[in-house]
Design a protein around this motif. Structure first.
Motif, mmCIF file in Angstrom:
data_model
loop_
_atom_site.group_PDB
_atom_site.id
_atom_site.type_symbol
_atom_site.label_atom_id
_atom_site.label_comp_id
_atom_site.label_asym_id
_atom_site.label_seq_id
_atom_site.Cartn_x
_atom_site.Cartn_y
_atom_site.Cartn_z
ATOM 1 N N VAL A 1 11.320 8.843 -1.657
ATOM 2 C CA VAL A 1 11.025 8.860 -3.091
ATOM 3 C C VAL A 1 11.182 10.268 -3.675
ATOM 4 C CG1 VAL A 1 9.215 8.531 -4.819
ATOM 5 C CG2 VAL A 1 9.520 6.841 -2.999
ATOM 6 N N MET A 2 10.586 11.244 -3.010
ATOM 7 C CA MET A 2 10.599 12.594 -3.566
ATOM 8 C C MET A 2 11.940 13.297 -3.356
ATOM 9 S SD MET A 2 7.841 12.784 -5.162
ATOM 10 C CE MET A 2 7.320 14.475 -5.484
ATOM 11 N N GLY A 3 12.790 12.761 -2.502
ATOM 12 C CA GLY A 3 14.153 13.277 -2.420
ATOM 13 C C GLY A 3 14.866 13.170 -3.758
ATOM 14 N N ASP A 4 14.547 12.120 -4.524
ATOM 15 C CA ASP A 4 15.062 11.992 -5.886
ATOM 16 C C ASP A 4 14.194 12.719 -6.901
ATOM 17 O OD1 ASP A 4 17.354 10.393 -5.489
ATOM 18 O OD2 ASP A 4 16.122 8.602 -5.293
ATOM 19 N N HIS A 5 12.869 12.593 -6.750
ATOM 20 C CA HIS A 5 11.995 12.905 -7.875
ATOM 21 C C HIS A 5 11.246 14.234 -7.801
ATOM 22 C CE1 HIS A 5 13.028 9.252 -9.817
ATOM 23 N NE2 HIS A 5 12.534 8.480 -8.860
ATOM 24 N N LEU A 6 11.444 15.045 -6.776
ATOM 25 C CA LEU A 6 10.958 16.427 -6.864
ATOM 26 C C LEU A 6 11.688 17.156 -7.989
ATOM 27 C CD1 LEU A 6 10.500 17.849 -3.245
ATOM 28 C CD2 LEU A 6 8.792 17.767 -5.057
ATOM 29 N N PHE A 7 12.989 16.923 -8.043
ATOM 30 C CA PHE A 7 13.877 17.411 -9.105
ATOM 31 C C PHE A 7 13.584 18.872 -9.479
ATOM 32 C CE2 PHE A 7 16.375 16.902 -13.095
ATOM 33 C CZ PHE A 7 17.519 16.438 -12.487
ATOM 34 N N ASP B 1 8.199 2.066 -18.669
ATOM 35 C CA ASP B 1 7.258 2.401 -19.739
ATOM 36 C C ASP B 1 6.106 1.400 -19.753
ATOM 37 O OD1 ASP B 1 6.240 3.936 -21.759
ATOM 38 O OD2 ASP B 1 7.343 2.938 -23.353
ATOM 39 N N GLY B 2 5.551 1.162 -18.575
ATOM 40 C CA GLY B 2 4.465 0.196 -18.471
ATOM 41 C C GLY B 2 3.564 0.524 -17.307
ATOM 42 N N GLU B 3 2.976 -0.503 -16.721
ATOM 43 C CA GLU B 3 2.059 -0.326 -15.602
ATOM 44 C C GLU B 3 2.848 -0.146 -14.303
ATOM 45 O OE1 GLU B 3 -0.363 -3.793 -15.666
ATOM 46 O OE2 GLU B 3 -1.530 -3.151 -17.419
ATOM 47 N N PRO B 4 2.220 0.475 -13.290
ATOM 48 C CA PRO B 4 2.885 0.570 -11.979
ATOM 49 C C PRO B 4 3.242 -0.816 -11.454
ATOM 50 C CG PRO B 4 0.935 1.973 -12.037
ATOM 51 C CD PRO B 4 0.900 1.140 -13.286
ATOM 52 N N LEU B 5 4.370 -0.907 -10.784
ATOM 53 C CA LEU B 5 4.865 -2.180 -10.285
ATOM 54 C C LEU B 5 5.280 -2.046 -8.825
ATOM 55 C CD1 LEU B 5 7.238 -3.112 -13.256
ATOM 56 C CD2 LEU B 5 4.996 -4.139 -12.779
ATOM 57 N N TYR B 6 5.204 -3.158 -8.102
ATOM 58 C CA TYR B 6 5.782 -3.225 -6.764
ATOM 59 C C TYR B 6 7.195 -3.800 -6.849
ATOM 60 C CZ TYR B 6 1.034 -2.675 -4.866
ATOM 61 O OH TYR B 6 -0.226 -2.222 -4.545
ATOM 62 N N LEU C 1 0.821 -1.205 0.000
ATOM 63 C CA LEU C 1 0.000 0.000 0.000
ATOM 64 C C LEU C 1 0.858 1.259 0.000
ATOM 65 C CD1 LEU C 1 -3.146 0.197 0.129
ATOM 66 C CD2 LEU C 1 -2.854 0.840 2.530
ATOM 67 N N ILE C 2 1.915 1.260 0.789
ATOM 68 C CA ILE C 2 2.769 2.448 0.871
ATOM 69 C C ILE C 2 3.648 2.565 -0.373
ATOM 70 C CG2 ILE C 2 4.508 3.661 2.233
ATOM 71 C CD1 ILE C 2 1.733 3.592 3.483
ATOM 72 N N GLN C 3 4.020 1.443 -0.998
ATOM 73 C CA GLN C 3 4.703 1.550 -2.294
ATOM 74 C C GLN C 3 3.820 2.280 -3.298
ATOM 75 O OE1 GLN C 3 7.093 -1.440 -4.139
ATOM 76 N NE2 GLN C 3 7.199 -2.718 -2.321
ATOM 77 N N ALA C 4 2.527 1.996 -3.252
ATOM 78 C CA ALA C 4 1.598 2.684 -4.149
ATOM 79 C C ALA C 4 1.420 4.144 -3.739
ATOM 80 C CB ALA C 4 0.247 1.969 -4.143
ATOM 81 N N ALA C 5 1.232 4.376 -2.454
ATOM 82 C CA ALA C 5 0.907 5.716 -1.965
ATOM 83 C C ALA C 5 2.066 6.696 -2.097
ATOM 84 C CB ALA C 5 0.466 5.636 -0.500
ATOM 85 N N SER C 6 3.289 6.208 -1.967
ATOM 86 C CA SER C 6 4.460 7.094 -1.923
ATOM 87 C C SER C 6 4.995 7.478 -3.298
ATOM 88 C CB SER C 6 5.585 6.426 -1.129
ATOM 89 O OG SER C 6 6.060 5.270 -1.818
ATOM 90 N N GLY C 7 4.411 6.924 -4.364
ATOM 91 C CA GLY C 7 4.918 7.190 -5.706
ATOM 92 C C GLY C 7 5.961 6.195 -6.172
ATOM 93 N N MET C 8 6.323 5.234 -5.316
ATOM 94 C CA MET C 8 7.347 4.263 -5.695
ATOM 95 C C MET C 8 6.884 3.397 -6.868
ATOM 96 S SD MET C 8 9.335 1.586 -3.217
ATOM 97 C CE MET C 8 10.120 2.925 -2.322
ATOM 98 N N ALA C 9 5.649 2.902 -6.791
ATOM 99 C CA ALA C 9 5.121 2.072 -7.881
ATOM 100 C C ALA C 9 5.013 2.877 -9.171
ATOM 101 C CB ALA C 9 3.764 1.498 -7.489
ATOM 102 N N HIS C 10 4.635 4.147 -9.057
ATOM 103 C CA HIS C 10 4.550 5.029 -10.218
ATOM 104 C C HIS C 10 5.919 5.233 -10.862
ATOM 105 C CE1 HIS C 10 3.543 8.427 -12.759
ATOM 106 N NE2 HIS C 10 4.392 9.204 -12.118
ATOM 107 N N SER C 11 6.944 5.397 -10.037
ATOM 108 C CA SER C 11 8.285 5.613 -10.586
ATOM 109 C C SER C 11 8.727 4.412 -11.413
ATOM 110 C CB SER C 11 9.295 5.885 -9.463
ATOM 111 O OG SER C 11 9.575 4.723 -8.700
ATOM 112 N N LEU C 12 8.350 3.214 -11.008
ATOM 113 C CA LEU C 12 8.700 2.019 -11.784
ATOM 114 C C LEU C 12 7.943 1.992 -13.109
ATOM 115 C CD1 LEU C 12 8.906 -0.655 -8.961
ATOM 116 C CD2 LEU C 12 10.758 0.079 -10.449
ATOM 117 N N SER C 13 6.709 2.495 -13.113
ATOM 118 C CA SER C 13 5.964 2.527 -14.373
ATOM 119 C C SER C 13 6.622 3.482 -15.363
ATOM 120 C CB SER C 13 4.508 2.944 -14.128
ATOM 121 O OG SER C 13 4.396 4.331 -13.854
#
Length: 397
Positions: A209-215, A158-163, A142-154
């Motif tokens: 997650v956002m420490g890397d991806h706020l950018f 170049d595909g669906e969100p992943l755990y 759940l937190i992988q999804a909520a924190s943007g981690m799964a989104h970053s893998l997508s």
């Protein structure tokens, strides 16, 4: 046997599954007396995997060494009072149910503070208590999804969100919990006072997650989009060689110059501005990674390990679980070892990763059976044999 730097510290561990037990195992490895307080049903992770029917599955065994197991039914008043008695001499209490549940059990911070003002009372759970998710449950996925981690893998694939196929949230937050407790113990050594600490999973992983991806969105006004391009490049993956795969990181200017020399193209850094500096390489990261990928496909993994090693460029063949178990470096340091468990026989144990020159971490005892130390610990707390017999008869211990 050396008892470790936290020898003499007592931890009441009211956690289960992975996050909390991972944190308290680190404390136990460093010498703390960790008392694992379990319900009569026990930690659910006991039942996962081989020997789960004995309550000693592989995940449990590698999350709960150096702990003593006490069964207490905290929903019964005698069980609650027994915990409060244990808390009188404890240094740390860690729980990972929702704070509202601790309050319903009559085990909120004010109750514990009155019993022991020096107690460090730590809650590790899903969400901070100041927001709308405060009472919501949370798990690793759940937190992988909520924190943007799964989104970053997508984005990267170049595909669906992943755990990520590791309990990355539980273990990352567990390490953060472990470090926070050690810092709180240091503070108490100076102030003499305990305190209440809340460690939410959602906020901890959002910070990561956002420490890397706020950018580019760090700035106001924004100076670019979200996402660190190097990490989101679709070409950022282990590179295929003639006979396998390997990791290779060519990062600094000096490393790139040596890489070009190693492949016989020493002038390319000057000729192609896309390689000229770290800013240009980040801007053209897909091209840069594709260039490395094409070069590495021309030789075997062993050849590249030799060539890149002589050029002092970081590289490593991709391990499988099986080959990692046989890694020669890990064999040199005795990372994996066979140890005996009284209930399940020989088990593979992993050493504490830190190396200490004096107060070295150690395995003093293996993961306990459910309630193995109930009478031992409660006798130390002053309960009589008659009281223990009564509590056992009532199903409290």
């Amino acid at each position: 046997m050396d008892q470790g730097p936290l020898s003499g510290i007592r931890v009441l561990d009211l956690t289960s599954v992975i996050m909390g037990p991972y944190a308290t195992q680190h404390l136990g490895d460093l010498g703390a007396d960790v008392i694992k307080v379990e319900s009569p049903q026990g930690d659910s992770i006991r039942g996962v995997g081989p020997n789960g029917q004995k309550g000693l599955g592989p995940l449990f065994l590698n999350l709960n060494r150096n702990k003593r197991s006490v069964v207490l039914d905290l929903k019964q008043e005698l069980g609650r009072k027994a915990l409060l008695k244990l808390a009188e001499d404890a240094d740390v209490l860690l729980y990972n149910i929702r704070p509202q549940a601790m309050e319903r059990l009559g085990l909120g911070y004010r109750v514990l503070e009155a019993v022991n003002p020096r107690l460090i009372y730590v809650g590790a759970y899903g969400y901070g208590q100041g927001g709308k998710y405060a009472a919501d449950p949370a798990f690793d996925d759940l937190i992988q999804a909520a924190s943007g981690m799964a989104h970053s893998l997508s984005l990267a694939q170049d595909g669906e969100p992943l755990y990520i196929p590791i309990t990355i949230v539980d273990r990352s937050v567990g390490v953060y919990v472990y470090g926070t407790i050690c810092a709180a113990l240091f503070d108490r050594s100076r102030s003499g006072k305990g305190q209440k600490i809340d460690i939410p999973m959602f906020e901890t992983m959002t910070h990561m997650v956002m420490g890397d991806h706020l950018f580019g969105q760090v700035f106001d006004p924004p100076q670019g989009s979200y996402g660190y391009p190097r990490l989101l490049s679709k070409s950022r993956r282990p590179y295929r060689t003639l006979d396998g795969y390997m990791g290779c990181t060519v990062y600094t200017d000096a490393q790139w110059q040596r890489f070009f020399c190693a492949i016989g193209r020493a002038t390319l850094m000057d000729e192609d501005r896309r390689f000229s500096n770290i800013g240009a390489r980040t801007e053209h990261v897909d091209f840069v990674y594709s260039f490395i990928e094409k070069e590495l496909s021309s030789r075997t993994t062993a050849e590249w390990v030799d060539v890149l090693g002589r050029a002092d460029i970081p590289c490593f063949p991709v391990h499988t679980f099986e080959s990692l178990r046989l890694d020669p470096h890990l064999a040199d340091i005795g990372f994996f070892s066979m140890q005996e468990h009284s209930e399940v026989g020989s088990i593979t144990s992993m050493k504490h990763p830190a190396e200490w020159s004096r107060t070295s971490p150690s395995t003093r005892h293996q993961a306990p059976s459910l309630g193995q130390h109930s009478r031992e610990v409660l006798t130390e707390a002053g309960f009589t044999l008659a009281e223990l017999d009564h509590m056992e008869h009532e199903g409290i211990i």
